[in-house]
Motif scaffolding. Structure first.
Motif, PDB file in Angstrom:
ATOM      1  N   LEU A  53       0.834  -1.200   0.000  1.00 43.51           N
ATOM      2  CA  LEU A  53       0.000   0.000   0.000  1.00 43.51           C
ATOM      3  C   LEU A  53       0.870   1.251   0.000  1.00 43.51           C
ATOM      4  CD1 LEU A  53      -2.084  -2.172   0.795  1.00 43.51           C
ATOM      5  CD2 LEU A  53      -3.125  -0.482   2.334  1.00 43.51           C
ATOM      6  N   ASN A  54       0.584   2.164  -0.922  1.00 43.83           N
ATOM      7  CA  ASN A  54       1.203   3.491  -0.955  1.00 43.83           C
ATOM      8  C   ASN A  54       0.530   4.267  -2.063  1.00 43.83           C
ATOM      9  OD1 ASN A  54       3.444   5.307   0.059  1.00 43.83           O
ATOM     10  ND2 ASN A  54       3.889   5.339  -2.133  1.00 43.83           N
ATOM     11  N   HIS A  55       0.403   5.571  -1.873  1.00 43.95           N
ATOM     12  CA  HIS A  55      -0.326   6.363  -2.862  1.00 43.95           C
ATOM     13  C   HIS A  55       0.470   6.620  -4.122  1.00 43.95           C
ATOM     14  CE1 HIS A  55      -1.750  10.154  -4.768  1.00 43.95           C
ATOM     15  NE2 HIS A  55      -2.901   9.517  -4.649  1.00 43.95           N
ATOM     16  N   VAL A  62       6.595  13.261   2.569  1.00 46.45           N
ATOM     17  CA  VAL A  62       5.483  13.893   3.273  1.00 46.45           C
ATOM     18  C   VAL A  62       4.884  12.933   4.305  1.00 46.45           C
ATOM     19  CG1 VAL A  62       3.146  14.835   3.019  1.00 46.45           C
ATOM     20  CG2 VAL A  62       4.934  15.470   1.393  1.00 46.45           C
ATOM     21  N   ASN A  63       4.827  11.649   3.969  1.00 46.63           N
ATOM     22  CA  ASN A  63       4.140  10.716   4.868  1.00 46.63           C
ATOM     23  C   ASN A  63       4.906   9.410   5.086  1.00 46.63           C
ATOM     24  OD1 ASN A  63       3.172  10.296   1.991  1.00 46.63           O
ATOM     25  ND2 ASN A  63       2.334   8.461   2.937  1.00 46.63           N
ATOM     26  N   VAL A  64       6.147   9.332   4.643  1.00 47.02           N
ATOM     27  CA  VAL A  64       6.962   8.139   4.856  1.00 47.02           C
ATOM     28  C   VAL A  64       8.375   8.590   5.224  1.00 47.02           C
ATOM     29  CG1 VAL A  64       7.860   6.009   3.848  1.00 47.02           C
ATOM     30  CG2 VAL A  64       5.599   6.825   3.181  1.00 47.02           C
ATOM     31  N   ALA A  65       9.004   7.889   6.178  1.00 45.48           N
ATOM     32  CA  ALA A  65      10.364   8.244   6.607  1.00 45.48           C
ATOM     33  C   ALA A  65      11.241   7.004   6.630  1.00 45.48           C
ATOM     34  CB  ALA A  65      10.338   8.884   7.995  1.00 45.48           C
ATOM     35  N   THR A  94      11.255  -1.441   6.180  1.00 45.22           N
ATOM     36  CA  THR A  94      12.003  -0.597   7.118  1.00 45.22           C
ATOM     37  C   THR A  94      11.392   0.792   7.252  1.00 45.22           C
ATOM     38  OG1 THR A  94      13.508   0.352   5.458  1.00 45.22           O
ATOM     39  CG2 THR A  94      14.139  -1.767   6.436  1.00 45.22           C
ATOM     40  N   LEU A  95      10.502   1.171   6.352  1.00 43.58           N
ATOM     41  CA  LEU A  95       9.976   2.537   6.314  1.00 43.58           C
ATOM     42  C   LEU A  95       8.921   2.761   7.395  1.00 43.58           C
ATOM     43  CD1 LEU A  95       9.574   2.829   2.444  1.00 43.58           C
ATOM     44  CD2 LEU A  95      11.329   3.932   3.854  1.00 43.58           C
ATOM     45  N   ASP A  96       8.867   3.992   7.876  1.00 41.54           N
ATOM     46  CA  ASP A  96       7.854   4.410   8.848  1.00 41.54           C
ATOM     47  C   ASP A  96       6.772   5.182   8.101  1.00 41.54           C
ATOM     48  OD1 ASP A  96       6.308   5.453  10.863  1.00 41.54           O
ATOM     49  OD2 ASP A  96       7.995   6.121  12.101  1.00 41.54           O
ATOM     50  N   ALA A  97       5.587   4.579   7.996  1.00 40.03           N
ATOM     51  CA  ALA A  97       4.473   5.206   7.293  1.00 40.03           C
ATOM     52  C   ALA A  97       3.484   5.861   8.244  1.00 40.03           C
ATOM     53  CB  ALA A  97       3.752   4.165   6.437  1.00 40.03           C
ATOM     54  N   VAL A 120       4.694   0.128   6.366  1.00 40.23           N
ATOM     55  CA  VAL A 120       3.937   0.026   5.119  1.00 40.23           C
ATOM     56  C   VAL A 120       3.352  -1.387   5.040  1.00 40.23           C
ATOM     57  CG1 VAL A 120       4.092   0.023   2.598  1.00 40.23           C
ATOM     58  CG2 VAL A 120       5.413   1.699   3.943  1.00 40.23           C
ATOM     59  N   PRO A 121       2.035  -1.521   4.888  1.00 42.47           N
ATOM     60  CA  PRO A 121       1.455  -2.867   4.842  1.00 42.47           C
ATOM     61  C   PRO A 121       1.471  -3.457   3.434  1.00 42.47           C
ATOM     62  CG  PRO A 121      -0.291  -1.245   4.870  1.00 42.47           C
ATOM     63  CD  PRO A 121       1.004  -0.477   4.945  1.00 42.47           C
TER      64      PRO A 121
END
Length: 304
Positions: A53-55, A62-65, A94-97, A120-121
């Motif tokens: 899932l990701n836009h 903006v929304n992932v680190a 590893t990403l923080d969503a 991220v799922p």
């Protein structure tokens, strides 16, 4: 195949984007707890062909680190800013969503609650959650564009259909796309799912390559001819003429993304079949004010 029940459906956009981190399991669960008819979310395909899932087609700061490399010295790190198609699942994980970069022009700065540490799922993880939410449809937007080779569009669509089928969710699913080649492939790989033709101003220009060869002057007719079962216009395009044209062809209309109560009321007056919103709580209130039914809240049990 999913169907519309006659009332105005409430669709949570990317879960409940205005309130919780978008395209995450906590965001989807929160939308369910508020009560929605369908949950819209976006998917991409990793380098090792896992649907996540990701836009955007690339991860946005903006929304992932980034939190660190998947392996020491990984030459692909940092991952934020890179296309999903170039990253493996172990790198994506590893990403923080659960964060959101604050800015003065962020429309959600006063309403959004970050949940740091949210991964991220995968689509499979989202399906595991939503399979326990009877009556709620999945509106799955496949993120491609006309630059993609036809073979890649087919591969991606087939991968999405395979996951939905594994959870027996095709009958509750709608596959959405601006790139209408996805709709053609969906007829092949997911015939039980609804096919939603997304449109916005940039996809309706003369000579457009977004519509798989269809002409943009009559988008409702073009959507029907490509095999869509639903037309979904951006709210600025959804006037009475377009809604009427779609309905004359028996195409339901799902308008996106509507966040202000007065606009919600206007589209209810237009007779649209569903409204997509970042704020399901607001739309629930507007529907109640108009004497319309609202979906029941669902509290899902934690996974694992």
């Amino acid at each position: 195949m999913t169907s519309f029940g006659g009332a105005v459906e409430l669709h949570g956009h990317r879960g409940a984007r205005g309130l919780r981190p978008e395209n995450t399991l906590p965001g989807l669960a929160f939308a369910l707890e508020l009560g929605v008819d369908a949950i819209e979310f976006d998917v991409g395909l990793t380098a090792d062909e896992v649907v996540v899932l990701n836009h955007d087609q690339a991860f946005s700061p903006v929304n992932v680190a980034d939190t660190g490399p998947a392996n020491p010295g990984d030459p692909g790190f940092p991952y934020v800013g890179r296309p999903i198609r170039e990253l493996r699942l172990d790198q994506v994980k590893t990403l923080d969503a659960g964060i959101r970069r604050r800015s003065d022009d962020d429309p959600f700065k006063l309403t959004h609650q970050p949940l740091p540490g949210t991964p991220v799922p995968t689509l499979a993880e989202a399906c595991a959650l939503l399979s326990r939410a009877p009556g709620v449809d999945l509106a799955v937007e496949l993120k491609t564009d006309p630059s993609w080779p036809d073979a890649d569009v087919a591969l991606f669509t087939a991968a999405v259909a395979q996951v939905l089928s594994a959870f027996d969710l095709l009958g509750r699913s709608r596959l959405l796309a601006f790139d209408w080649r996805v709709l053609l492939e969906a007829r092949r790989y997911a015939p039980r799912a609804a096919r939603v033709a997304l449109i916005e101003a940039k996809t309706l220009v003369p000579g457009t390559t977004w519509l798989a060869g269809m002409e943009p002057d009559d988008p409702a007719r073009a959507a029907l001819d490509i095999g869509a079962t639903v037309l979904s216009p951006e709210h600025v395009l959804a006037d009475l003429d377009l809604v009427g044209a779609a309905h004359s062809l028996a195409l339901p209309v799902v308008v996106w993304t509507v966040n202000e109560p007065d606009e919600m009321a206007r589209f209810i007056g237009y007779g649209v079949d569903a409204i997509v919103t970042d704020y399901p709580d607001r739309l629930r209130n507007v529907l109640k004010q108009h004497g319309l039914p609202v979906p029941r809240p669902l509290r899902t049990q934690p996974l694992g």
